[in-house]
Design a protein around this motif. Sequence first.
Motif, PDB file in Angstrom:
ATOM      1  N   GLU A  93      17.115  30.558  10.868  1.00  0.00           N
ATOM      2  CA  GLU A  93      17.301  30.112   9.442  1.00  0.00           C
ATOM      3  C   GLU A  93      16.991  31.525   8.674  1.00  0.00           C
ATOM      4  O   GLU A  93      16.258  32.322   8.678  1.00  0.00           O
ATOM      5  CB  GLU A  93      16.266  29.309   9.096  1.00  0.00           C
ATOM      6  N   LEU A  94      18.114  31.631   7.642  1.00  0.00           N
ATOM      7  CA  LEU A  94      18.088  32.416   6.741  1.00  0.00           C
ATOM      8  C   LEU A  94      17.681  31.862   5.169  1.00  0.00           C
ATOM      9  O   LEU A  94      18.443  31.035   4.891  1.00  0.00           O
ATOM     10  CB  LEU A  94      19.362  33.070   6.696  1.00  0.00           C
ATOM     11  N   ASN A  95      16.720  32.207   4.833  1.00  0.00           N
ATOM     12  CA  ASN A  95      16.268  31.815   3.376  1.00  0.00           C
ATOM     13  C   ASN A  95      16.807  32.826   2.526  1.00  0.00           C
ATOM     14  O   ASN A  95      16.291  33.863   2.544  1.00  0.00           O
ATOM     15  CB  ASN A  95      14.764  31.419   3.183  1.00  0.00           C
ATOM     16  N   ILE A  96      17.717  32.317   1.530  1.00  0.00           N
ATOM     17  CA  ILE A  96      18.246  33.090   0.269  1.00  0.00           C
ATOM     18  C   ILE A  96      17.265  32.723  -0.698  1.00  0.00           C
ATOM     19  O   ILE A  96      17.537  31.678  -1.399  1.00  0.00           O
ATOM     20  CB  ILE A  96      19.870  33.047   0.241  1.00  0.00           C
ATOM     21  N   HIS A  97      16.649  33.993  -1.467  1.00  0.00           N
ATOM     22  CA  HIS A  97      15.937  33.639  -2.630  1.00  0.00           C
ATOM     23  C   HIS A  97      16.707  34.324  -3.933  1.00  0.00           C
ATOM     24  O   HIS A  97      16.438  35.168  -4.191  1.00  0.00           O
ATOM     25  CB  HIS A  97      14.590  34.436  -2.543  1.00  0.00           C
ATOM     26  N   SER A  98      17.789  33.350  -4.248  1.00  0.00           N
ATOM     27  CA  SER A  98      18.767  33.903  -5.319  1.00  0.00           C
ATOM     28  C   SER A  98      19.149  32.687  -6.175  1.00  0.00           C
ATOM     29  O   SER A  98      19.401  31.776  -5.407  1.00  0.00           O
ATOM     30  CB  SER A  98      19.734  34.860  -4.741  1.00  0.00           C
ATOM     31  N   GLU A  99      19.218  32.761  -7.133  1.00  0.00           N
ATOM     32  CA  GLU A  99      19.822  31.748  -8.099  1.00  0.00           C
ATOM     33  C   GLU A  99      21.078  31.930  -8.428  1.00  0.00           C
ATOM     34  O   GLU A  99      22.086  31.191  -8.739  1.00  0.00           O
ATOM     35  CB  GLU A  99      19.156  31.514  -9.314  1.00  0.00           C
ATOM     36  N   THR A 100      21.528  33.339  -8.616  1.00  0.00           N
ATOM     37  CA  THR A 100      22.600  33.793  -9.423  1.00  0.00           C
ATOM     38  C   THR A 100      23.841  34.260  -8.493  1.00  0.00           C
ATOM     39  O   THR A 100      25.136  33.753  -8.863  1.00  0.00           O
ATOM     40  CB  THR A 100      22.371  34.856 -10.301  1.00  0.00           C
ATOM     41  N   GLU A 101      23.683  34.857  -7.441  1.00  0.00           N
ATOM     42  CA  GLU A 101      24.601  35.363  -6.414  1.00  0.00           C
ATOM     43  C   GLU A 101      24.607  34.619  -5.234  1.00  0.00           C
ATOM     44  O   GLU A 101      25.153  35.089  -4.341  1.00  0.00           O
ATOM     45  CB  GLU A 101      24.440  36.893  -6.361  1.00  0.00           C
ATOM     46  N   VAL A 102      24.329  33.474  -5.158  1.00  0.00           N
ATOM     47  CA  VAL A 102      24.447  32.726  -3.850  1.00  0.00           C
ATOM     48  C   VAL A 102      26.055  32.623  -3.228  1.00  0.00           C
ATOM     49  O   VAL A 102      26.003  32.568  -2.133  1.00  0.00           O
ATOM     50  CB  VAL A 102      23.783  31.308  -3.893  1.00  0.00           C
ATOM     51  N   ASP A 103      26.745  32.312  -3.993  1.00  0.00           N
ATOM     52  CA  ASP A 103      28.315  32.394  -3.556  1.00  0.00           C
ATOM     53  C   ASP A 103      28.681  33.611  -2.944  1.00  0.00           C
ATOM     54  O   ASP A 103      29.443  33.607  -1.761  1.00  0.00           O
ATOM     55  CB  ASP A 103      29.114  31.962  -4.655  1.00  0.00           C
ATOM     56  N   ALA A 104      28.590  34.730  -3.605  1.00  0.00           N
ATOM     57  CA  ALA A 104      28.789  36.020  -3.297  1.00  0.00           C
ATOM     58  C   ALA A 104      28.052  36.172  -1.809  1.00  0.00           C
ATOM     59  O   ALA A 104      28.845  36.709  -1.072  1.00  0.00           O
ATOM     60  CB  ALA A 104      28.494  37.017  -4.162  1.00  0.00           C
ATOM     61  N   ILE A 105      26.921  36.016  -1.703  1.00  0.00           N
ATOM     62  CA  ILE A 105      26.143  36.118  -0.618  1.00  0.00           C
ATOM     63  C   ILE A 105      26.621  35.303   0.584  1.00  0.00           C
ATOM     64  O   ILE A 105      27.025  35.926   1.741  1.00  0.00           O
ATOM     65  CB  ILE A 105      24.712  35.764  -0.751  1.00  0.00           C
ATOM     66  N   LEU A 106      26.744  34.158   0.283  1.00  0.00           N
ATOM     67  CA  LEU A 106      27.295  33.288   1.472  1.00  0.00           C
ATOM     68  C   LEU A 106      28.828  33.599   1.931  1.00  0.00           C
ATOM     69  O   LEU A 106      29.049  33.801   3.171  1.00  0.00           O
ATOM     70  CB  LEU A 106      27.373  31.891   1.041  1.00  0.00           C
TER      71      LEU A 106
END
Length: 76
Positions: free
Chosen positions: A55-68
């Motif tokens: 499981e990868l937890n991404i701690h971001s509110e703004t760039e989630v789409d770019a990260i995914l």
Amino acid sequence: MKTVSISLNSIDKVKAFVNEITKFDSDFDLVSGRYVIDAKSIMGIFSLDLAKPIELNIHSETEVDAILEALKPYIV
């Protein structure tokens, strides 16, 4: 925070994964069982059981789409 399952079943995948996520300023945690490590740490990743998805937890509110989008090859 967003959580996705990823597969890092080879050394090359681990190196490429770390290179991708270090481009982002956000924090990332990898969770495998009761272990939680910094996803930007190659040594930490190799301490996990890479035979199964992690499981990868991404701690971001703004760039989630770019990260995914950048992590598409690793997402299960």
